[in-house]
Write a protein that holds these residues in place. Structure first.
Motif, mmCIF file in Angstrom:
data_model
loop_
_atom_site.group_PDB
_atom_site.id
_atom_site.type_symbol
_atom_site.label_atom_id
_atom_site.label_comp_id
_atom_site.label_asym_id
_atom_site.label_seq_id
_atom_site.Cartn_x
_atom_site.Cartn_y
_atom_site.Cartn_z
ATOM 1 N N HIS A 53 1.064 -1.374 -0.291
ATOM 2 C CA HIS A 53 -0.060 -0.268 0.345
ATOM 3 C C HIS A 53 0.708 1.174 -0.343
ATOM 4 C CE1 HIS A 53 -4.018 -1.774 0.321
ATOM 5 N NE2 HIS A 53 -3.719 -2.008 0.999
ATOM 6 N N GLU A 54 0.218 2.530 -0.801
ATOM 7 C CA GLU A 54 1.243 3.553 -1.101
ATOM 8 C C GLU A 54 1.000 4.061 0.614
ATOM 9 O OE1 GLU A 54 0.159 5.856 -3.906
ATOM 10 O OE2 GLU A 54 0.522 3.501 -5.279
ATOM 11 N N TYR A 55 -0.190 4.378 0.635
ATOM 12 C CA TYR A 55 -0.754 5.328 2.345
ATOM 13 C C TYR A 55 -0.816 4.000 3.542
ATOM 14 C CZ TYR A 55 -0.453 9.051 -0.629
ATOM 15 O OH TYR A 55 0.216 9.953 -1.754
ATOM 16 N N GLY A 56 -1.427 4.399 4.628
ATOM 17 C CA GLY A 56 -1.118 3.961 5.454
ATOM 18 C C GLY A 56 -2.542 2.885 5.719
ATOM 19 N N VAL A 57 -3.195 1.958 5.919
ATOM 20 C CA VAL A 57 -3.646 1.036 6.084
ATOM 21 C C VAL A 57 -4.368 1.060 7.442
ATOM 22 C CG1 VAL A 57 -4.439 -1.740 5.584
ATOM 23 C CG2 VAL A 57 -2.443 -0.798 4.969
ATOM 24 N N HIS A 58 -6.713 1.020 6.870
ATOM 25 C CA HIS A 58 -7.650 1.298 7.689
ATOM 26 C C HIS A 58 -8.093 0.166 8.265
ATOM 27 C CE1 HIS A 58 -6.492 5.881 6.466
ATOM 28 N NE2 HIS A 58 -7.156 5.214 5.331
ATOM 29 N N CYS A 59 -8.492 -0.656 7.427
ATOM 30 C CA CYS A 59 -8.356 -1.794 7.837
ATOM 31 C C CYS A 59 -8.474 -3.122 7.239
ATOM 32 C CB CYS A 59 -10.708 -1.351 7.358
ATOM 33 S SG CYS A 59 -11.345 -2.419 7.916
ATOM 34 N N CYS A 60 -8.746 -4.276 7.649
ATOM 35 C CA CYS A 60 -7.987 -5.192 7.022
ATOM 36 C C CYS A 60 -8.883 -6.793 7.560
ATOM 37 C CB CYS A 60 -7.077 -5.998 7.400
ATOM 38 S SG CYS A 60 -6.777 -6.616 9.810
ATOM 39 N N CYS A 61 -9.428 -7.654 7.080
ATOM 40 C CA CYS A 61 -10.647 -8.469 7.248
ATOM 41 C C CYS A 61 -10.293 -10.049 6.257
ATOM 42 C CB CYS A 61 -12.287 -8.556 6.450
ATOM 43 S SG CYS A 61 -12.194 -7.937 4.939
ATOM 44 N N SER A 71 -6.812 -5.697 2.586
ATOM 45 C CA SER A 71 -7.434 -4.641 3.540
ATOM 46 C C SER A 71 -7.244 -3.114 2.176
ATOM 47 C CB SER A 71 -5.616 -4.535 3.613
ATOM 48 O OG SER A 71 -5.144 -4.856 2.400
ATOM 49 N N CYS A 72 -7.522 -2.235 3.181
ATOM 50 C CA CYS A 72 -8.121 -0.813 2.152
ATOM 51 C C CYS A 72 -6.894 -0.075 2.762
ATOM 52 C CB CYS A 72 -9.282 -0.409 2.463
ATOM 53 S SG CYS A 72 -9.962 -0.567 4.003
ATOM 54 N N SER A 73 -6.958 1.209 1.943
ATOM 55 C CA SER A 73 -6.284 2.457 2.183
ATOM 56 C C SER A 73 -6.117 3.830 2.292
ATOM 57 C CB SER A 73 -4.585 1.918 1.397
ATOM 58 O OG SER A 73 -3.812 2.487 1.550
ATOM 59 N N THR A 74 -5.575 4.159 1.907
ATOM 60 C CA THR A 74 -5.797 5.597 1.817
ATOM 61 C C THR A 74 -5.294 5.946 0.033
ATOM 62 O OG1 THR A 74 -5.465 7.027 3.783
ATOM 63 C CG2 THR A 74 -4.683 8.140 1.928
ATOM 64 N N ASP A 75 -5.120 4.726 -0.495
ATOM 65 C CA ASP A 75 -4.758 4.940 -2.188
ATOM 66 C C ASP A 75 -5.364 4.537 -3.134
ATOM 67 O OD1 ASP A 75 -4.480 1.988 -1.437
ATOM 68 O OD2 ASP A 75 -2.574 1.253 -1.368
ATOM 69 N N GLY A 76 -7.173 4.117 -2.199
ATOM 70 C CA GLY A 76 -7.886 3.693 -3.031
ATOM 71 C C GLY A 76 -8.116 2.923 -3.503
ATOM 72 N N ALA A 77 -7.558 1.390 -3.317
ATOM 73 C CA ALA A 77 -7.598 0.427 -3.461
ATOM 74 C C ALA A 77 -8.155 -1.164 -2.629
ATOM 75 C CB ALA A 77 -6.203 -0.089 -4.343
ATOM 76 N N ILE A 78 -8.265 -1.832 -2.772
ATOM 77 C CA ILE A 78 -8.536 -3.089 -1.785
ATOM 78 C C ILE A 78 -7.268 -4.177 -2.765
ATOM 79 C CG2 ILE A 78 -9.881 -5.081 -0.707
ATOM 80 C CD1 ILE A 78 -12.218 -2.934 -0.722
ATOM 81 N N ALA A 79 -6.630 -4.340 -1.551
ATOM 82 C CA ALA A 79 -5.330 -5.974 -1.533
ATOM 83 C C ALA A 79 -6.080 -7.079 -1.308
ATOM 84 C CB ALA A 79 -4.221 -4.926 -1.503
ATOM 85 N N VAL A 80 -5.598 -7.907 -1.937
ATOM 86 C CA VAL A 80 -6.061 -8.759 -1.436
ATOM 87 C C VAL A 80 -4.584 -9.841 -1.593
ATOM 88 C CG1 VAL A 80 -7.449 -11.357 -2.308
ATOM 89 C CG2 VAL A 80 -8.126 -8.963 -2.495
#
Length: 468
Positions: A53-61, A71-80
């Motif tokens: 992620h390019e910025y801080g990560v806010h949530c994960c599941c 995980s989702c981030s300020t960078d506008g993406a959900i990473a799998v």
């Protein structure tokens, strides 16, 4: 009874979220990473930390089978991420690349939901990664979201304080305005359901929390093809500051909430009386298989707690300063333990004879010669360690006003935007280049994209850095 099982102190910034699968514990942070641990002995997996992620990560599941971590981030993406290898297998990009504040995966792992700062929610098909719905939810940020246990409905919560109940087809089933004054921060469905009177509907419990320092319990009634959010069942007011996170246990018997007042409250879901209180929390998660609760904190640590009686109630690590409470709350014995851990055993006797507790330790300075009578080098070592300790407990690498609101890192080139806030230049320029033309702090439109160098703040940061 609640006891510490383990303390994990690997993150370099405050912990923003944590999640359990049957075999793993994950945490995410403003340091842009995720950490993944075994849920058996809480050793860190070889591939951890997860970076990308390019910025801080806010949530994960986790997905229900535990094979993937999202995980989702300020960078506008959900990473799998693959939980077997740690590889980033795909990324679900928000259509306008707006920062994502919350994400959730359906209990059957068929759908993924993301809530964004521009007031929208995106719904993806998990297996194919295709966007199924793009919903205009609110004029404010979507800060919370969760799926119902049947995966046929989901809830969104906004920073305007509204809860919305949706069908997975994108239809709005119910709107609860002013659910939380000043904004919703988290929401969570209980995993069980009951059959309503006369068998006409299924009833689910929904927990929500917010900036109003409240944890609220709602009944969601699901009829065939529709649903409704009924009047409030309980309002729990035991915490004195914004409640940031809430979660039900896997059997639905408990609900927990974590607050900015550094407490966690654990309630049983029959009487909704508070069973336990303990400190230090911004994020909470319950294990689906064991009586374990994970809490994340601004002090950069994740603690795993055992709820109830039984074996395995001791900390799996030797006592360390990261397992202690706020410095001002330390006892004389806590201070002496910390000295030994930091290799300052020769000072234990002096501190003991002078009755130095945590409050006194925090006020030590170079003039405190009665504590270190002769050695200048020893005094310097102690004071550096005390300053490092205070910085660690503040949850940042510097005073909060020196940290960029987007990156949560020490600013190198601070600039003032049209909303009056200061940002790291590169971060706010990247924000503005996207389709989001609103303030990251207020969510209001930016009247101009002009950025003014904040030279006084830059000089203050330089002075602070030179003093460290």
């Amino acid at each position: 009874m609640v006891s510490v099982v383990c303390t994990l102190d690997h993150h370099a910034n405050e912990v923003s979220g944590c999640a359990f699968s049957a075999s793993l514990l994950a945490s995410c942070s403003g340091d842009k990473t995720l950490r993944v641990y075994s849920a058996v002995d809480f050793s860190e997996r070889p591939y951890s930390p997860l970076c990308g992620h390019e910025y801080g990560v806010h949530c994960c599941c986790f997905t229900s089978c535990g094979s993937y971590l999202l995980s989702c981030s300020t960078d506008g993406a959900i990473a799998v991420w693959s939980t077997d290898t740690g590889a980033r297998v795909s990324a679900l990009e928000h259509p306008s690349r707006s920062p994502l504040r919350a994400c959730a995966v359906a209990p059957d792992s068929s759908l993924v939901l993301g809530g964004a700062c521009d007031g929208t929610a995106a719904l993806w098909d998990f297996s194919s990664g295709t966007l199924r719905r793009f919903l205009a939810v609110s004029e404010a940020s979507v800060a919370a979201c969760c799926f119902s246990p049947c995966a046929q409905m989901f809830v969104t919560g906004s920073t305007h304080g509204t809860l919305r109940l949706w069908g997975v087809d994108g239809s709005i089933l119910c709107v609860q305005k002013d659910a939380h004054d000043l904004g919703v921060t988290c929401c969570s469905f209980a995993p069980q359901f009951t059959v309503g009177t006369y068998g006409c509907c299924v009833e689910l419990q929904l927990a929500s929390c917010g900036q109003d320092s409240r944890l609220k319990i709602w009944i969601v009634s699901q009829y065939e093809g529709t649903g409704t959010l009924t009047p409030l069942l309980h309002t729990l007011t035991g915490q004195s500051a914004p409640v940031l996170s809430c979660a039900f246990s896997s059997d639905g018997a408990l609900v927990v909430s974590g607050s900015v007042d550094k407490t966690v409250a654990i309630y049983d879901t029959v009487s909704y009386l508070c069973m336990f209180w303990f400190r230090y929390v911004t994020a909470v998660a319950m294990s689906p298989t064991k009586p374990w609760l994970a809490t994340g904190s601004m002090d950069r640590t994740v603690k795993v707690w055992r709820i109830g009686d039984g074996e395995d109630t001791t900390d799996r690590k030797l006592p360390s300063r990261s397992t202690l409470t706020l410095l001002s709350d330390w006892s004389e014995e806590d201070v002496q333990t910390w000295l030994r851990e930091e290799g300052l055993e020769e000072l234990v006797g002096i501190f003991k004879s002078n009755n130095i507790d945590g409050s006194e330790l925090s006020r030590l300075n170079r003039e405190s010669t009665f504590v270190i009578p002769e050695s200048v080098g020893l005094r310097g070592r102690l004071l550096r360690k005390v300053e490092s300790l205070k910085a660690a407990q503040s949850g940042s690498d510097g005073p909060d006003e020196f940290l960029g609101p987007i990156t949560r890192e020490l600013m190198r080139d601070p600039v003032i935007a049209a909303d009056g806030y200061s940002y790291e230049r590169e971060a706010i320029e990247s924000w503005i280049r996207g389709k989001t033309k609103t303030s990251p702090m207020t969510n209001l439109p930016l009247q101009t994209t002009l950025l003014i160098p904040n030279r006084s703040l830059k000089m203050a940061i330089a002075r602070w850095k030179s003093s460290q």
